[in-house]
Scaffold this active site. Sequence first.
Site, PDB file in Angstrom:
ATOM      1  N   LYS A   7       0.848  -1.198   0.000  1.00  0.00           N
ATOM      2  CA  LYS A   7       0.000   0.000   0.000  1.00  0.00           C
ATOM      3  C   LYS A   7       0.883   1.247   0.000  1.00  0.00           C
ATOM      4  O   LYS A   7       1.868   1.317   0.744  1.00  0.00           O
ATOM      5  CB  LYS A   7      -0.890  -0.016   1.250  1.00  0.00           C
ATOM      6  CG  LYS A   7      -1.941   1.081   1.297  1.00  0.00           C
ATOM      7  CD  LYS A   7      -2.796   0.950   2.570  1.00  0.00           C
ATOM      8  CE  LYS A   7      -3.934   1.949   2.609  1.00  0.00           C
ATOM      9  NZ  LYS A   7      -4.729   1.822   3.853  1.00  0.00           N
TER      10      LYS A   7
ATOM     11  N   SER B  71      -9.729   2.297   2.929  1.00  0.00           N
ATOM     12  CA  SER B  71      -8.849   3.005   2.031  1.00  0.00           C
ATOM     13  C   SER B  71      -7.955   2.093   1.195  1.00  0.00           C
ATOM     14  O   SER B  71      -7.424   2.515   0.171  1.00  0.00           O
ATOM     15  CB  SER B  71      -7.962   3.971   2.817  1.00  0.00           C
ATOM     16  OG  SER B  71      -7.116   3.261   3.693  1.00  0.00           O
TER      17      SER B  71
ATOM     18  N   SER C  34      -9.713  -0.239   7.021  1.00  0.00           N
ATOM     19  CA  SER C  34      -9.176  -0.141   5.661  1.00  0.00           C
ATOM     20  C   SER C  34      -8.504  -1.389   5.111  1.00  0.00           C
ATOM     21  O   SER C  34      -8.176  -1.441   3.923  1.00  0.00           O
ATOM     22  CB  SER C  34      -8.193   1.015   5.571  1.00  0.00           C
ATOM     23  OG  SER C  34      -8.901   2.223   5.552  1.00  0.00           O
TER      24      SER C  34
HETATM   25  N1  GLN Z   1     -12.762   4.257   6.185  1.00  0.00           N
HETATM   26  C1  GLN Z   1     -12.246   4.716   7.440  1.00  0.00           C
HETATM   27  C2  GLN Z   1     -11.949   6.182   7.375  1.00  0.00           C
HETATM   28  O1  GLN Z   1     -12.250   6.755   6.409  1.00  0.00           O
HETATM   29  C3  GLN Z   1     -11.053   3.901   7.835  1.00  0.00           C
HETATM   30  C4  GLN Z   1      -9.821   4.332   7.181  1.00  0.00           C
HETATM   31  C5  GLN Z   1      -8.670   3.452   7.507  1.00  0.00           C
HETATM   32  O2  GLN Z   1      -8.801   2.419   8.139  1.00  0.00           O
HETATM   33  N2  GLN Z   1      -7.501   3.898   7.127  1.00  0.00           N
HETATM   34  O3  GLN Z   1     -11.430   6.755   8.278  1.00  0.00           O
END
Ligand code: GLN
Length: 511
Positions: free
Chosen positions: A83, A158, A182
């Site tokens: 990532k 994400s 994410s």
């Molecule tokens: N979707 C969540 C957010 O927008 C989690 C993001 C993540 O785990 N990096 O904060």
Amino acid sequence: MTELIKHSAAALAAKLAAREVSAVELTQAHLDRIAAVDGGERGIHAFLHVNTAEALAVAADVDERRARGEELHELAGVPIAVKDLIVTVGQPTTAGSKILEGWHSPYDATVVKKLRAARMPILGKTNLDEFAMGSSTEHSAYGPTRNPWDLDRIPGGSGGGSAAAVASFEAPLALGTDTGGSIRQPGAVTGTVGVKPTYGGVSRYGAIAMASSLDQIGPVSRTVLDSALLHEVIGGHDPFDSTSLTDPATGLVAAARLGNVKGMKIGVVKELGGEGYQAGVEARFADSLEMLRSAGAEIVEVSCPNFDYALGAYYLIMPSEASSNLAKFDGVRYGLRVLPEDGPMTIERVMGSTRAAGFGDEVKRRIILGTYALSAGYYDAYYGSAQKVRTLIQRDFDAAFAQVDVLISPTAPTTAFKLGEKLDDPLAMYLNDVATIPANMAGVPGLSLPSGLADEDGLPAGIQLLAPVRQDARLYRVGAVLETMLEQSWGGPILAKAPALAELAKTTEAK
Ligand code: GLN
């Protein structure tokens, strides 16, 4: 599509050890797949950068060492994607943001050092929502990633790039980061496996911080065993990370190989289901519970009443920490610098114009929210209250784990939604994480695996397992049993059922 890339990482490792295939052939097969399906108008777009030369050089080195009879790590020569929130020497790291476009880290993240020590070729860097803020990968400054099940749908976020790369056979393994879901939510909506280890179990040194008290690096794969194998490569104490555990979880691969739930108590979290959860997601969840019961587990209902407030508290704590962590992107230290068009050239104004041009809307929204929540007059009312809720959530977990060995829930309330569908509705987007956030708030480990296809849309749904801190092995033990039973019921891996994947396969063959 060459059948080779469809194998699990464990199977590929065995083929390498038996010299049925070379590491160069294997790496090349994945690079070819990336070239065939990742680019273009309707490409998956899982990768922001492809690391062709270095990946092949590492693979060639593995082949040479193997030929000399050198003792190698089990995963040596098995390629992996990383990532683009995790820093790497020799490849750019952008965090999905314009503010870091073209930036190169002078050092490797600890997890990357560990991949290098295991001699795993790094295929490239995967797409993400800018600074890992989002649930769809649409907040990437470099354009969205497509879901290999349906190219008009989101791959989750994400870490949509890592999940889509693994789901579309561009990589057998990937690394993700999970602050609120994410790794797990992209796993659920792409029919893959993702694990958020216990907080501190995997070093975060070199993961660009979003919310430091919640962030965790973890594995992305197509099978439960593969995640366990990768988890053991990246886990362990790291003196460079002050939150790193000195005694992280062990026995992960052994637990995945053992896969036994006889006599285990599994708690269904009452609050993680019902209103807002798609019927097909709940139906597949119910099927999985039945299977676990038939394998000898005792299924009980538990209540974690404060989980209802987890999302609200998260969206105060996370932006607060992010607003502080992102202060370092000031146009001086890293990446982009935009000078003000007119007026005095003060440091504040250079900072302002750089951040205005470099950050996207979602990042700005959260910086504003976090700065507000931390401001003197509001600190106690917002940040302070959210921290108290966090303690209550931790106590809910403690009470639940006093009764059961693991907890279980759907991973995400719905299957993959359409690209664009929730882009203008931040609250609808935030709701995707309603089931994954409690684990980050308490630091407990969580694993998501596919539970089957929802009846309404034929798209994959996910099931989430949660275990007490440091008991990551339980996730693999239960996950492996469930995966075997589910795959028997489907007659093979779930990705064989993805229609868009069959189309993509034709693309590869045509090339
Ligand atoms: N979707 C969540 C957010 O927008 C989690 C993001 C993540 O785990 N990096 O904060």
